[in-house]
Design an enzyme around this catalytic site. Sequence first.
Site, PDB file in Angstrom:
ATOM      1  N   ASP A 152      10.024  -2.246 -17.262  1.00 38.42           N
ATOM      2  CA  ASP A 152       9.973  -1.233 -18.318  1.00 38.42           C
ATOM      3  C   ASP A 152       8.564  -1.046 -18.835  1.00 38.42           C
ATOM      4  OD1 ASP A 152      12.543  -0.429 -18.520  1.00 38.42           O
ATOM      5  OD2 ASP A 152      13.035  -1.621 -20.288  1.00 38.42           O
ATOM      6  N   GLU A 201      18.733   8.621 -51.521  1.00 37.95           N
ATOM      7  CA  GLU A 201      17.328   8.285 -51.770  1.00 37.95           C
ATOM      8  C   GLU A 201      17.034   6.816 -51.484  1.00 37.95           C
ATOM      9  OE1 GLU A 201      14.984  10.629 -52.445  1.00 37.95           O
ATOM     10  OE2 GLU A 201      16.710  11.928 -52.119  1.00 37.95           O
TER      11      GLU A 201
END
Length: 216
Positions: free
Chosen positions: A169, A116
């Site tokens: 890119d 968690e």
Amino acid sequence: MRFDVVTLFPEIFSGYLDQGLLKKAIDRSLVNIQLHDLRAWSTDKHQKVDDRPFGGGPGMVLQVQPVIDCVEHVQKLEKTPSQVIMLTPQGKPLDQPLVEQLADQPRQILLCGRYEGFDQRVIDLLDPLEISIGDYILNGGEVAAMVVIDAVSRLVPGVVGSAESVEADSFTTGLLDGPQYTRPAEYRGWSVPETLMSGDHSAIAQWRRREALRRT
Ligand code: ADE
């Protein structure tokens, strides 16, 4: 560029780091990736590093002591100043400008959570940069850490063959890449656009830009 990864599952990384551009970058000492097994820092006889949350609730929480001991050890391994990054779903969304910021620093310590999450005091004590790779919950931060390493390593000079391909890119140019084709020129009746076969460089550049704008 050095990455220190703190994880309960160091083996997850080995297959990924043993292939392709990252392997080459590691072999050429452009990128140095050190994996640190968090469990080694447990003081518990069963090597436990997690416990139930105070106040109740589902799941387990990573304890503060092993994480802090491990990170303090890792920080001291090298003189290069480091930034602590925690991979969490509530972190800052990873995008190319953030990748570029990370690439400007010589060393990152990546904390991968499981269960968690971390005891809040890990965050209070280390003041990490929390990063999320998207609005969904992964089983742990390992895959997210690999995404960060992959994207940041591409920006280390020499890792990607030609600097041009990094500069071109998508996201670096602000435009998405247009479509690409390679041989054969025709497949099941589907042909490569004529302009790309024309040899006319300015027409090809125009066509590519138009397609990139259309996609973006
Ligand atoms: N850990 C769990 N989910 C995550 C996410 N979406 N991004 C980064 N780390 C995570």
